[in-house]
Write a protein that holds these residues in place. Structure first.
Motif, PDB file in Angstrom:
ATOM      1  N   VAL A   1     -27.445  26.796 -10.356  1.00 22.99           N
ATOM      2  CA  VAL A   1     -28.860  26.219 -10.563  1.00 22.99           C
ATOM      3  C   VAL A   1     -28.459  24.795 -10.149  1.00 22.99           C
ATOM      4  O   VAL A   1     -27.782  24.217  -9.546  1.00 22.99           O
ATOM      5  N   ALA A   2     -29.880  24.079 -10.048  1.00 25.07           N
ATOM      6  CA  ALA A   2     -29.853  22.898  -9.774  1.00 25.07           C
ATOM      7  C   ALA A   2     -29.473  21.857 -10.591  1.00 25.07           C
ATOM      8  O   ALA A   2     -29.457  22.215 -12.085  1.00 25.07           O
ATOM      9  N   PRO A   3     -28.997  20.337 -10.379  1.00 28.45           N
ATOM     10  CA  PRO A   3     -28.376  19.676 -11.427  1.00 28.45           C
ATOM     11  C   PRO A   3     -29.390  19.354 -12.492  1.00 28.45           C
ATOM     12  O   PRO A   3     -28.778  19.193 -13.673  1.00 28.45           O
ATOM     13  N   GLU A   4     -30.517  19.399 -12.174  1.00 25.31           N
ATOM     14  CA  GLU A   4     -31.676  19.013 -13.326  1.00 25.31           C
ATOM     15  C   GLU A   4     -31.878  20.062 -14.419  1.00 25.31           C
ATOM     16  O   GLU A   4     -32.634  19.911 -15.283  1.00 25.31           O
TER      17      GLU A   4
ATOM     18  N   THR B   1     -24.457  23.492  -2.464  1.00 26.10           N
ATOM     19  CA  THR B   1     -25.143  24.868  -1.990  1.00 26.10           C
ATOM     20  C   THR B   1     -24.067  25.644  -1.194  1.00 26.10           C
ATOM     21  O   THR B   1     -23.176  25.034  -0.558  1.00 26.10           O
ATOM     22  N   ALA B   2     -24.370  27.110  -1.365  1.00 24.43           N
ATOM     23  CA  ALA B   2     -23.268  27.810  -0.651  1.00 24.43           C
ATOM     24  C   ALA B   2     -24.111  29.142   0.135  1.00 24.43           C
ATOM     25  O   ALA B   2     -25.262  29.327  -0.563  1.00 24.43           O
ATOM     26  N   GLY B   3     -23.710  29.584   0.866  1.00 32.04           N
ATOM     27  CA  GLY B   3     -24.362  30.754   1.662  1.00 32.04           C
ATOM     28  C   GLY B   3     -23.931  31.936   0.790  1.00 32.04           C
ATOM     29  O   GLY B   3     -22.870  31.906   0.206  1.00 32.04           O
ATOM     30  N   LEU B   4     -24.735  32.904   0.633  1.00 32.35           N
ATOM     31  CA  LEU B   4     -24.669  33.978  -0.157  1.00 32.35           C
ATOM     32  C   LEU B   4     -23.395  35.152   0.695  1.00 32.35           C
ATOM     33  O   LEU B   4     -23.362  35.855  -0.200  1.00 32.35           O
ATOM     34  N   SER B   5     -23.035  34.489   1.576  1.00 33.85           N
ATOM     35  CA  SER B   5     -21.925  35.388   2.152  1.00 33.85           C
ATOM     36  C   SER B   5     -20.741  35.725   1.139  1.00 33.85           C
ATOM     37  O   SER B   5     -19.921  36.727   1.111  1.00 33.85           O
ATOM     38  N   ILE B   6     -20.504  34.701   0.272  1.00 29.37           N
ATOM     39  CA  ILE B   6     -19.399  34.626  -0.370  1.00 29.37           C
ATOM     40  C   ILE B   6     -19.611  35.963  -1.664  1.00 29.37           C
ATOM     41  O   ILE B   6     -18.671  36.224  -2.314  1.00 29.37           O
ATOM     42  N   TYR B   7     -20.717  36.423  -1.615  1.00 27.45           N
ATOM     43  CA  TYR B   7     -20.933  37.679  -2.650  1.00 27.45           C
ATOM     44  C   TYR B   7     -21.167  38.912  -1.849  1.00 27.45           C
ATOM     45  O   TYR B   7     -21.371  39.867  -2.270  1.00 27.45           O
ATOM     46  N   GLN B   8     -20.766  38.905  -0.458  1.00 26.80           N
ATOM     47  CA  GLN B   8     -20.806  40.170   0.385  1.00 26.80           C
ATOM     48  C   GLN B   8     -21.993  40.798   0.310  1.00 26.80           C
ATOM     49  O   GLN B   8     -22.249  42.027   0.544  1.00 26.80           O
ATOM     50  N   GLN B   9     -23.247  40.107   0.181  1.00 25.75           N
ATOM     51  CA  GLN B   9     -24.728  40.495   0.441  1.00 25.75           C
ATOM     52  C   GLN B   9     -24.869  40.465   1.599  1.00 25.75           C
ATOM     53  O   GLN B   9     -24.857  39.524   2.571  1.00 25.75           O
ATOM     54  N   THR B  10     -25.452  41.565   2.210  1.00 30.96           N
ATOM     55  CA  THR B  10     -26.278  41.793   3.691  1.00 30.96           C
ATOM     56  C   THR B  10     -27.670  41.150   3.608  1.00 30.96           C
ATOM     57  O   THR B  10     -28.390  40.950   2.459  1.00 30.96           O
TER      58      THR B  10
ATOM     59  N   GLN C   1     -31.343  32.127   2.183  1.00 31.23           N
ATOM     60  CA  GLN C   1     -30.141  32.742   1.746  1.00 31.23           C
ATOM     61  C   GLN C   1     -29.015  31.606   1.629  1.00 31.23           C
ATOM     62  O   GLN C   1     -27.873  31.586   1.907  1.00 31.23           O
ATOM     63  N   LYS C   2     -29.240  30.879   0.578  1.00 30.66           N
ATOM     64  CA  LYS C   2     -28.223  29.762   0.220  1.00 30.66           C
ATOM     65  C   LYS C   2     -28.620  29.823  -1.478  1.00 30.66           C
ATOM     66  O   LYS C   2     -29.467  30.044  -2.013  1.00 30.66           O
ATOM     67  N   GLU C   3     -27.347  29.414  -1.974  1.00 29.76           N
ATOM     68  CA  GLU C   3     -27.396  29.259  -3.461  1.00 29.76           C
ATOM     69  C   GLU C   3     -27.310  27.992  -3.742  1.00 29.76           C
ATOM     70  O   GLU C   3     -26.136  27.339  -3.500  1.00 29.76           O
ATOM     71  N   GLN C   4     -27.961  27.389  -4.665  1.00 27.67           N
ATOM     72  CA  GLN C   4     -27.791  26.262  -5.340  1.00 27.67           C
ATOM     73  C   GLN C   4     -26.655  26.220  -6.579  1.00 27.67           C
ATOM     74  O   GLN C   4     -27.003  27.269  -7.503  1.00 27.67           O
ATOM     75  N   ILE C   5     -25.503  25.356  -6.527  1.00 25.96           N
ATOM     76  CA  ILE C   5     -24.464  25.523  -7.471  1.00 25.96           C
ATOM     77  C   ILE C   5     -24.234  24.057  -8.057  1.00 25.96           C
ATOM     78  O   ILE C   5     -24.413  23.278  -7.631  1.00 25.96           O
ATOM     79  N   THR C   6     -24.156  24.128  -9.322  1.00 24.50           N
ATOM     80  CA  THR C   6     -23.935  23.059 -10.152  1.00 24.50           C
ATOM     81  C   THR C   6     -22.868  23.288 -11.087  1.00 24.50           C
ATOM     82  O   THR C   6     -22.893  24.223 -11.794  1.00 24.50           O
ATOM     83  N   VAL C   7     -21.830  22.299 -10.973  1.00 22.11           N
ATOM     84  CA  VAL C   7     -20.551  22.783 -12.193  1.00 22.11           C
ATOM     85  C   VAL C   7     -20.475  21.397 -12.765  1.00 22.11           C
ATOM     86  O   VAL C   7     -20.613  20.252 -12.626  1.00 22.11           O
ATOM     87  N   ALA C   8     -20.436  21.593 -14.262  1.00 21.82           N
ATOM     88  CA  ALA C   8     -20.172  20.597 -15.250  1.00 21.82           C
ATOM     89  C   ALA C   8     -18.683  20.461 -15.185  1.00 21.82           C
ATOM     90  O   ALA C   8     -17.946  21.293 -15.299  1.00 21.82           O
TER      91      ALA C   8
END
Length: 172
Positions: free
Chosen positions: A29-32, A69-78, A91-98
């Motif tokens: 998800v996005a930080p908000e 953000t990270a590309g979805l290639s980390i999940y091996q999706q075509t 084909q980008k994933e929004q990532i937020t880490v607490a």
């Protein structure tokens, strides 16, 4: 979220070495969409089920958010599968880490509770290190998680638990 209260209890210990350490909770998800409030972190999902994390240990947390953000290639999706499932979505994933700092010998006792946004969070009470009481809409649960080589003993309020060999137990 499931039809009734379901949750995960995690006991995690940071021992030894003096290098910096952190406890992480990651959401796509996005930080908000990450809410920080006292001893809780809530990831507000666009898919109808949030993830609420309650920290019973340590007594005070000081989370910070890291986002990217990270590309979805980390999940091996075509590319073809992604475009079929998500037409027009990049084909980008929004990532937020607490990220929660951990001291040299800090212990974490965390309850992860997937829930619908309008669903109440259970009331949690830490009874002893590694022991908690959870009161949900459907009843009361007790969870006992030993830490390392320590024996777990609890005896109060009509609940008695003693086991030198258990790593975890849940009583409902």
């Amino acid at each position: 979220a499931a039809a009734g209260p379901n949750y995960f209890v995690i006991r995690d210990t940071f021992r030894g070495a003096k290098q910096p350490k952190w406890w992480h909770l990651r959401g796509s998800v996005a930080p908000e969409q990450v809410a920080l409030s006292g001893q809780a972190v809530e990831i507000q999902s666009p898919w109808g089920a949030n993830l609420h994390a309650t920290f019973l240990q340590p007594r005070e947390i000081n989370p910070s958010l890291i986002s990217g953000t990270a590309g979805l290639s980390i999940y091996q999706q075509t590319k073809a599968l992604w475009e079929k499932a998500q037409p027009g979505v990049p084909q980008k994933e929004q990532i937020t880490v607490a990220q929660i700092p951990a001291g040299e010998n800090d212990e974490f006792l965390v309850v992860l509770y997937p829930r619908k946004p309008a669903e109440a969070v259970p009331a949690y009470t830490q009874l002893a290190p590694g022991a908690l009481k959870s009161v949900t809409a459907e009843g009361t649960d007790y969870a006992f998680l030993s830490g390392g080589d320590a024996d777990m003993t609890y005896d109060a309020g009509g609940i008695r638990f003693t086991d030198a060999h258990a790593s975890s137990a849940v009583c409902t």
